[in-house]
Write a protein that holds these residues in place. Structure first.
Motif, mmCIF file in Angstrom:
data_model
loop_
_atom_site.group_PDB
_atom_site.id
_atom_site.type_symbol
_atom_site.label_atom_id
_atom_site.label_comp_id
_atom_site.label_asym_id
_atom_site.label_seq_id
_atom_site.Cartn_x
_atom_site.Cartn_y
_atom_site.Cartn_z
ATOM 1 N N SER A 194 1.709 -2.364 -1.614
ATOM 2 C CA SER A 194 0.275 -2.533 -2.320
ATOM 3 C C SER A 194 0.070 -3.664 -2.543
ATOM 4 C CB SER A 194 1.896 -2.389 -3.669
ATOM 5 O OG SER A 194 2.673 -3.638 -3.558
ATOM 6 N N ARG A 195 -0.309 -4.010 -1.962
ATOM 7 C CA ARG A 195 -0.232 -5.651 -1.773
ATOM 8 C C ARG A 195 -1.529 -6.099 -0.793
ATOM 9 N NH1 ARG A 195 4.427 -7.394 -3.892
ATOM 10 N NH2 ARG A 195 4.300 -8.346 -5.993
ATOM 11 N N THR A 196 -1.630 -4.991 0.060
ATOM 12 C CA THR A 196 -2.790 -5.206 1.373
ATOM 13 C C THR A 196 -3.889 -4.703 0.714
ATOM 14 O OG1 THR A 196 -1.268 -3.767 2.946
ATOM 15 C CG2 THR A 196 -3.407 -3.303 3.486
ATOM 16 N N ARG A 197 -4.951 -5.561 1.111
ATOM 17 C CA ARG A 197 -6.274 -5.572 0.525
ATOM 18 C C ARG A 197 -6.990 -4.190 1.197
ATOM 19 N NH1 ARG A 197 -8.068 -11.796 2.711
ATOM 20 N NH2 ARG A 197 -6.723 -12.693 1.318
ATOM 21 N N ASP A 198 -7.652 -3.809 0.620
ATOM 22 C CA ASP A 198 -8.631 -2.859 1.098
ATOM 23 C C ASP A 198 -7.642 -1.807 1.500
ATOM 24 O OD1 ASP A 198 -11.136 -3.814 0.877
ATOM 25 O OD2 ASP A 198 -10.873 -5.124 2.430
ATOM 26 N N LEU A 199 -6.975 -1.590 0.824
ATOM 27 C CA LEU A 199 -5.116 -0.484 1.476
ATOM 28 C C LEU A 199 -5.672 1.216 0.871
ATOM 29 C CD1 LEU A 199 -3.184 0.092 1.610
ATOM 30 C CD2 LEU A 199 -2.229 0.172 -0.475
ATOM 31 N N PRO A 200 -7.330 1.682 0.434
ATOM 32 C CA PRO A 200 -8.048 2.551 0.589
ATOM 33 C C PRO A 200 -8.305 2.826 2.041
ATOM 34 C CG PRO A 200 -7.778 2.027 -1.582
ATOM 35 C CD PRO A 200 -7.496 1.076 -0.502
ATOM 36 N N GLU A 201 -9.177 2.387 2.483
ATOM 37 C CA GLU A 201 -10.154 1.974 3.497
ATOM 38 C C GLU A 201 -9.101 2.261 4.977
ATOM 39 O OE1 GLU A 201 -10.624 0.273 1.149
ATOM 40 O OE2 GLU A 201 -12.493 0.749 0.589
ATOM 41 N N LEU A 202 -8.270 1.657 4.865
ATOM 42 C CA LEU A 202 -7.339 1.322 5.877
ATOM 43 C C LEU A 202 -6.646 2.634 5.425
ATOM 44 C CD1 LEU A 202 -5.367 0.067 8.099
ATOM 45 C CD2 LEU A 202 -3.878 -0.353 6.321
ATOM 46 N N VAL A 203 -6.379 3.380 5.321
ATOM 47 C CA VAL A 203 -5.713 4.648 5.007
ATOM 48 C C VAL A 203 -6.352 5.648 5.622
ATOM 49 C CG1 VAL A 203 -4.239 6.065 3.409
ATOM 50 C CG2 VAL A 203 -4.147 4.070 2.522
ATOM 51 N N ARG A 204 -7.686 5.502 4.954
ATOM 52 C CA ARG A 204 -8.793 6.848 6.140
ATOM 53 C C ARG A 204 -8.770 6.151 7.401
ATOM 54 N NH1 ARG A 204 -11.887 4.446 1.352
ATOM 55 N NH2 ARG A 204 -11.293 5.319 -0.434
#
Length: 288
Positions: A194-204
């Motif tokens: 939950s604290r990962t930066r730019d998580l949505p971009e990583l998940v994509r």
């Protein structure tokens, strides 16, 4: 695009049926019924429901169950003592400590009191090391939910070799072992939380997403790569997972529902590993 559902119910039923056959064979050959002991601390309604569910499934699989219920004010030392008694009891083949435990308890100390040969929920350091090292000579037990996820991915022919898998969550009994098992299948694994930066971009960037963060509807549909495989290992109040199911279903190729996806697989693997443990303790090669 509308995702195909990765249903765990039928596969879990097959696994439990096979475990029941093996349990019956042990009863016939040795006069021994595999036994799963469950330990519950406190009176949390959800935890009590999970324990009852596991006990009911055990009964249907011909696996005996023993229930230890301790008060919420139980200390670490008291819990460890109870678990050690079960570890030393030859009539108990598998031990499950229902988690989470009350805040005053050192959960890791409690887990480590479980005899590794009875750690059918895969929570001890030895089991984690076995998953991380992928040592065929000492396979240990897989953490039940991650192990169930891997069986589900295999059943749906999800290609893991060379795939990029993003695991959202770092629990020592869910997120971390899930990543280890994916790595052993030659996936390229990224741990996030939950604290990962730019998580949505990583998940994509992920071909496979394992959501195990413990927050309802945390993963949104626009976080996903079109055609991704999405495994929702979360369970929140109201039968809601960690993935926004409606949004994700419009983007993913495969997705697990909540309930009916990962949950049944967790219990099925727990029972299968209880029979594995009983066979090993009787000197028989597990699964033979």
């Amino acid at each position: 695009m509308t995702a195909e559902l990765m249903i765990g119910t039928d596969l879990a039923a097959e696994m439990v049926a096979k475990a029941a056959e093996r349990a019956a064979a042990l009863q016939e050959k040795y006069g021994v019924q595999p036994c799963l002991a469950t330990v519950l601390v406190g009176d949390d309604p959800a935890s009590a429901t999970y324990v009852r569910m596991k006990q009911n499934r055990s009964k249907k699989a011909g696996i005996g169950s023993r229930s230890v219920v301790l008060p919420a004010e139980t200390t670490t030392d008291e819990l460890v003592a109870e678990i050690r008694k079960l570890s030393e009891d030859p009539e108990v083949h598998g031990i499950l400590l229902q988690h989470p435990v009350p805040a005053q308890i050192d959960e890791r100390a409690a887990f480590e009191a479980i005899d590794p040969g009875k750690d059918v929920d895969g929570v001890t350091m030895l089991s984690f090391a076995a998953m991380a090292l992928n040592d065929a000579s000492d396979p240990g037990f897989r953490s039940a939910t991650p192990g169930g996820i891997m069986r589900l991915l295999a059943a749906y022919d999800v290609p893991l070799e060379g795939a990029h898998a993003v695991v959202i969550g770092r629990s020592p009994i869910l997120g971390k072992p899930a990543g280890m098992l994916l790595l052993a299948s030659n996936a390229t694994v990224t741990y996030a939380h939950s604290r990962t930066r730019d998580l949505p971009e990583l998940v994509r960037t992920a071909d496979v997403v394992i959501a195990a963060v413990g927050k309802a509807n945390f993963v949104r549909g626009d976080w996903l790569k079109p055609g991704a495989v999405v495994v929702d290992a979360g369970y929140n109040e109201g039968n809601v997972g960690d993935v926004h199911f409606e949004e994700a279903s419009e983007v993913a190729r495969l997705i697990t529902p909540v309930p009916g996806g990962v949950g049944p697989m967790t219990i099925a693997l727990l029972l299968e590993q209880t029979v594995d443990a009983a066979e090993a303790q009787l000197g028989q090669c597990p699964g033979s």
